[in-house]
Design a protein around this motif. Structure first.
Motif, PDB file in Angstrom:
ATOM      1  N   ARG A 295       0.799  -1.229   0.000  1.00 22.54           N
ATOM      2  CA  ARG A 295       0.000   0.000   0.000  1.00 22.54           C
ATOM      3  C   ARG A 295       0.829   1.276   0.000  1.00 22.54           C
ATOM      4  O   ARG A 295       0.364   2.305  -0.505  1.00 22.54           O
ATOM      5  CB  ARG A 295      -0.921   0.009   1.225  1.00 22.54           C
ATOM      6  N   GLU A 296       2.030   1.242   0.602  1.00 24.79           N
ATOM      7  CA  GLU A 296       2.806   2.462   0.749  1.00 24.79           C
ATOM      8  C   GLU A 296       4.273   2.183   0.439  1.00 24.79           C
ATOM      9  O   GLU A 296       4.759   1.070   0.679  1.00 24.79           O
ATOM     10  CB  GLU A 296       2.683   3.013   2.175  1.00 24.79           C
ATOM     11  N   PRO A 297       4.989   3.161  -0.073  1.00 24.26           N
ATOM     12  CA  PRO A 297       6.403   2.955  -0.387  1.00 24.26           C
ATOM     13  C   PRO A 297       7.243   2.945   0.883  1.00 24.26           C
ATOM     14  O   PRO A 297       6.809   3.440   1.937  1.00 24.26           O
ATOM     15  CB  PRO A 297       6.739   4.175  -1.256  1.00 24.26           C
ATOM     16  N   PRO A 298       8.440   2.409   0.823  1.00 24.19           N
ATOM     17  CA  PRO A 298       9.331   2.407   1.996  1.00 24.19           C
ATOM     18  C   PRO A 298       9.689   3.825   2.415  1.00 24.19           C
ATOM     19  O   PRO A 298       9.767   4.740   1.586  1.00 24.19           O
ATOM     20  CB  PRO A 298      10.563   1.639   1.507  1.00 24.19           C
ATOM     21  N   ILE A 299       9.950   3.992   3.704  1.00 26.39           N
ATOM     22  CA  ILE A 299      10.360   5.286   4.250  1.00 26.39           C
ATOM     23  C   ILE A 299      11.094   5.028   5.558  1.00 26.39           C
ATOM     24  O   ILE A 299      10.778   4.078   6.279  1.00 26.39           O
ATOM     25  CB  ILE A 299       9.142   6.214   4.475  1.00 26.39           C
ATOM     26  N   THR A 300      12.088   5.835   5.873  1.00 25.16           N
ATOM     27  CA  THR A 300      12.778   5.650   7.155  1.00 25.16           C
ATOM     28  C   THR A 300      11.897   6.157   8.287  1.00 25.16           C
ATOM     29  O   THR A 300      11.032   7.028   8.104  1.00 25.16           O
ATOM     30  CB  THR A 300      14.114   6.411   7.201  1.00 25.16           C
ATOM     31  N   ALA A 301      12.131   5.622   9.471  1.00 22.97           N
ATOM     32  CA  ALA A 301      11.373   6.038  10.645  1.00 22.97           C
ATOM     33  C   ALA A 301      11.557   7.533  10.910  1.00 22.97           C
ATOM     34  O   ALA A 301      10.614   8.229  11.297  1.00 22.97           O
ATOM     35  CB  ALA A 301      11.802   5.223  11.865  1.00 22.97           C
ATOM     36  N   HIS A 302      12.771   8.042  10.697  1.00 23.07           N
ATOM     37  CA  HIS A 302      13.043   9.462  10.929  1.00 23.07           C
ATOM     38  C   HIS A 302      12.215  10.344   9.988  1.00 23.07           C
ATOM     39  O   HIS A 302      11.591  11.323  10.421  1.00 23.07           O
ATOM     40  CB  HIS A 302      14.532   9.749  10.736  1.00 23.07           C
ATOM     41  N   ASP A 303      12.195  10.004   8.704  1.00 21.42           N
ATOM     42  CA  ASP A 303      11.462  10.816   7.739  1.00 21.42           C
ATOM     43  C   ASP A 303       9.959  10.733   7.975  1.00 21.42           C
ATOM     44  O   ASP A 303       9.234  11.732   7.836  1.00 21.42           O
ATOM     45  CB  ASP A 303      11.790  10.377   6.311  1.00 21.42           C
ATOM     46  N   TYR A 304       9.487   9.562   8.350  1.00 21.94           N
ATOM     47  CA  TYR A 304       8.054   9.408   8.604  1.00 21.94           C
ATOM     48  C   TYR A 304       7.629  10.216   9.829  1.00 21.94           C
ATOM     49  O   TYR A 304       6.599  10.902   9.815  1.00 21.94           O
ATOM     50  CB  TYR A 304       7.697   7.934   8.788  1.00 21.94           C
ATOM     51  N   LEU A 305       8.445  10.168  10.878  1.00 18.32           N
ATOM     52  CA  LEU A 305       8.149  10.942  12.082  1.00 18.32           C
ATOM     53  C   LEU A 305       8.103  12.431  11.756  1.00 18.32           C
ATOM     54  O   LEU A 305       7.211  13.150  12.220  1.00 18.32           O
ATOM     55  CB  LEU A 305       9.195  10.658  13.156  1.00 18.32           C
ATOM     56  N   ALA A 306       9.041  12.912  10.950  1.00 18.95           N
ATOM     57  CA  ALA A 306       9.076  14.326  10.592  1.00 18.95           C
ATOM     58  C   ALA A 306       7.800  14.737   9.857  1.00 18.95           C
ATOM     59  O   ALA A 306       7.235  15.811  10.123  1.00 18.95           O
ATOM     60  CB  ALA A 306      10.304  14.610   9.722  1.00 18.95           C
ATOM     61  N   GLN A 307       7.331  13.885   8.959  1.00 18.26           N
ATOM     62  CA  GLN A 307       6.092  14.175   8.235  1.00 18.26           C
ATOM     63  C   GLN A 307       4.919  14.312   9.203  1.00 18.26           C
ATOM     64  O   GLN A 307       4.122  15.257   9.116  1.00 18.26           O
ATOM     65  CB  GLN A 307       5.779  13.053   7.239  1.00 18.26           C
ATOM     66  N   ARG A 308       4.822  13.375  10.122  1.00 13.87           N
ATOM     67  CA  ARG A 308       3.662  13.335  11.008  1.00 13.87           C
ATOM     68  C   ARG A 308       3.689  14.461  12.041  1.00 13.87           C
ATOM     69  O   ARG A 308       2.641  14.999  12.402  1.00 13.87           O
ATOM     70  CB  ARG A 308       3.585  11.968  11.689  1.00 13.87           C
ATOM     71  N   LEU A 309       4.860  14.830  12.537  1.00 15.05           N
ATOM     72  CA  LEU A 309       4.939  15.922  13.503  1.00 15.05           C
ATOM     73  C   LEU A 309       4.471  17.232  12.872  1.00 15.05           C
ATOM     74  O   LEU A 309       3.847  18.063  13.550  1.00 15.05           O
ATOM     75  CB  LEU A 309       6.358  16.061  14.040  1.00 15.05           C
ATOM     76  N   ALA A 310       4.749  17.414  11.606  1.00 20.06           N
ATOM     77  CA  ALA A 310       4.266  18.609  10.918  1.00 20.06           C
ATOM     78  C   ALA A 310       2.743  18.581  10.795  1.00 20.06           C
ATOM     79  O   ALA A 310       2.068  19.608  10.947  1.00 20.06           O
ATOM     80  CB  ALA A 310       4.913  18.715   9.539  1.00 20.06           C
ATOM     81  N   GLU A 311       2.190  17.408  10.552  1.00 17.58           N
ATOM     82  CA  GLU A 311       0.747  17.284  10.385  1.00 17.58           C
ATOM     83  C   GLU A 311      -0.031  17.601  11.655  1.00 17.58           C
ATOM     84  O   GLU A 311      -1.173  18.084  11.589  1.00 17.58           O
ATOM     85  CB  GLU A 311       0.379  15.869   9.910  1.00 17.58           C
ATOM     86  N   ILE A 312       0.561  17.325  12.814  1.00 13.58           N
ATOM     87  CA  ILE A 312      -0.147  17.548  14.073  1.00 13.58           C
ATOM     88  C   ILE A 312       0.247  18.857  14.755  1.00 13.58           C
ATOM     89  O   ILE A 312      -0.103  19.104  15.897  1.00 13.58           O
ATOM     90  CB  ILE A 312       0.035  16.364  15.061  1.00 13.58           C
ATOM     91  N   GLY A 313       0.960  19.700  14.016  1.00 11.66           N
ATOM     92  CA  GLY A 313       1.211  21.048  14.486  1.00 11.66           C
ATOM     93  C   GLY A 313       2.371  21.234  15.425  1.00 11.66           C
ATOM     94  O   GLY A 313       2.559  22.330  15.976  1.00 11.66           O
ATOM     95  N   LEU A 314       3.194  20.198  15.627  1.00 13.54           N
ATOM     96  CA  LEU A 314       4.327  20.336  16.537  1.00 13.54           C
ATOM     97  C   LEU A 314       5.570  20.902  15.842  1.00 13.54           C
ATOM     98  O   LEU A 314       6.481  21.410  16.489  1.00 13.54           O
ATOM     99  CB  LEU A 314       4.653  19.005  17.205  1.00 13.54           C
ATOM    100  N   THR A 315       5.630  20.777  14.515  1.00  6.95           N
ATOM    101  CA  THR A 315       6.699  21.410  13.745  1.00  6.95           C
ATOM    102  C   THR A 315       6.074  22.084  12.539  1.00  6.95           C
ATOM    103  O   THR A 315       4.935  21.792  12.160  1.00  6.95           O
ATOM    104  CB  THR A 315       7.751  20.391  13.265  1.00  6.95           C
ATOM    105  N   LYS A 316       6.820  22.972  11.917  1.00  8.32           N
ATOM    106  CA  LYS A 316       6.339  23.659  10.730  1.00  8.32           C
ATOM    107  C   LYS A 316       6.723  22.869   9.478  1.00  8.32           C
ATOM    108  O   LYS A 316       7.802  22.292   9.410  1.00  8.32           O
ATOM    109  CB  LYS A 316       6.922  25.072  10.660  1.00  8.32           C
ATOM    110  N   LYS A 317       5.826  22.839   8.514  1.00  8.89           N
ATOM    111  CA  LYS A 317       6.086  22.111   7.270  1.00  8.89           C
ATOM    112  C   LYS A 317       7.090  22.888   6.411  1.00  8.89           C
ATOM    113  O   LYS A 317       7.176  24.096   6.498  1.00  8.89           O
ATOM    114  CB  LYS A 317       4.777  21.932   6.490  1.00  8.89           C
TER     115      LYS A 317
END
Length: 317
Positions: A295-317
Motif C-alpha cells: 500500500r505504501e512505499p518504503p520510508i525511514t522512521a526518521h522521515d516518517y516521524l518528521a512528516q507526522r509531527l508537521a501534520e499535528i502542528g508540533l513542527t512547521k512544514k
C-alpha cells in the motif's frame, strides 16, 4: 468498561508469555487484528514505580505556568521537555487538543550516532526525584515493549527477536499528559480523533474514563477502560505500515467527561515505542498478497516521524 466490551477485547496476561509464547502471541495478534488494541495485565512494570510516577506527574503540572513554560523549546517539535496547553492538534481536526504534556526520551551517551536526530532530555528542577523516577519508568516500559514486540514477531511468522535490532536505541518517547478541568459547555474533545505514529503504544492511566476507539466493523466509538493494574496497548501507524495494514492503527480519542466530572483533571502516561531513526519501514513480504498489495512505499522512521509531527502542528512544514 462495559461487560460487552470486555468480552470483545479479552484481557491478556503477559505472565502467559513465558509459559506458552505462541499462544500468547496468537491472543495478542488476534486482538490487534480485530481492534488494533489490546488489554494487557501482568506487564511487569513495578507498581511502586508507577505510583511514584503519578505523584511526580501531578506535582509537575501543579507548578506555576511560568515555571513550566521555562522548559518549552521553541521549534523543538515537542521532542523533549514541556509542551503547553492547546498546542497539539489531531490531523484534520478544527480544534486544538485540551492538554499539556512533557516528553522524556532515551538517554544516549555522548557522541552517539543518533545524537543529531534524538534530542537530549530536559529535566526540571522540581519536583525532586523527577529524573530518577522517569528513567526508571522509561526502562520498565521499554522492557515490556520489547516483550510485546517479540509476541508480535511470532504472530507475523518472524523470529521472536526480529524487532530487537530495529528498536535498539530507538527514538521512543514517554509522554506525561495532563488534561485540565474543562468548562461544562466546552465543545472540544480533550484529544481529537487520531492514530499514533509509532510501532506500539503502551498506556498507563486509561482507568479514568474518556479514552474511546473507533470500531471499524460497527463504526461505533467504544469506551476503553482496562481493569485496575492493566495497561492498554495499541498499534501505531509505523507497525500498520510495516505489516501492510494487517495490524491496523485504530482511530481513537479522549472525550470530555460527564458534566459532573468536568471539574477534575485527567492524567495519563503513554509510552510511544519507536524504532531507531534509520530503520526502514517497508511492508513485510508475508503481509503482501494479491488481495492485499503493497500500500505504501518504503520510508525511514526518521522521515516518517518528521512528516507526522508537521501534520499535528508540533513542527512547521
Amino acid at each position: 468498561m462495559s461487560d460487552t466490551l470486555l468480552a470483545q477485547i479479552p484481557l491478556i496476561d503477559m505472565a502467559d508469555q513465558s509459559r506458552d509464547p505462541q499462544a500468547f502471541a496468537a491472543a495478542l495478534g488476534a486482538s490487534f487484528e480485530r481492534f488494533g488494541f489490546a488489554m494487557v495485565s501482568g506487564h511487569g512494570v513495578p507498581q511502586q514505580v508507577i505510583d511514584r510516577a503519578w505523584a511526580q506527574t501531578k506535582a509537575f503540572f501543579d507548578l506555576p505556568e511560568e515555571e513550566k513554560r521555562s522548559y518549552f523549546v521553541a521549534g523543538g517539535g515537542g521532542a523533549r521537555g514541556y509542551t503547553p496547553f492547546k498546542t497539539e492538534i489531531a490531523k484534520g481536526a478544527t480544534h486544538v487538543d485540551l492538554k499539556e504534556f512533557w516528553h522524556i526520551g532515551r538517554e544516549l551517551p555522548d557522541g552517539h550516532r543518533f545524537s543529531d536526530s534524538m534530542s537530549p532530555n530536559i529535566w526540571p528542577a522540581r519536583p525532586e526525584g523527577f529524573r530518577e523516577t522517569f528513567l526508571d519508568l522509561f526502562a520498565a516500559l521499554d522492557t515490556a515493549g520489547d516483550k510485546l514486540l517479540s509476541a508480535i514477531a511470532l504472530h507475523l511468522g518472524l523470529a521472536s527477536d526480529w524487532f530487537d535490532p530495529a528498536v535498539k536505541d530507538g527514538n521512543s518517547v514517554l509522554r506525561l499528559l495532563h488534561y485540565p478541568p474543562v468548562t461544562e459547555d466546552a465543545p472540544n474533545v480533550r484529544a481529537g480523533a487520531h492514530e499514533d505514529i509509532n510501532l506500539i503504544t503502551l498506556l498507563l492511566g486509561a482507568e479514568e474514563a474518556g479514552l474511546e476507539l473507533l470500531d471499524k466493523q460497527s463504526g461505533e466509538w467504544l469506551p476503553v477502560k482496562p481493569p485496575e493494574g492493566a495497561m492498554v496497548v495499541n498499534v501505531g501507524d509505523m507497525l500498520q505500515r510495516l505489516t501492510n495494514h494487517v495490524l491496523p492503527s485504530t482511530t481513537h480519542r479522549v472525550v470530555n467527561p460527564p458534566v459532573e466530572r468536568r471539574g477534575h483533571s485527567r492524567y495519563s502516561m503513554p509510552f510511544f515505542l519507536h524504532p531507531a531513526p534509520d530503520f526502514l519501514i517497508k511492508a513485510l513480504p508475508q503481509c503482501i498478497s494479491d488481495a492485499n498489495p503493497e500500500r505504501e512505499p518504503p520510508i525511514t522512521a526518521h522521515d516518517y516521524l518528521a512528516q507526522r509531527l508537521a501534520e499535528i502542528g508540533l513542527t512547521k512544514k
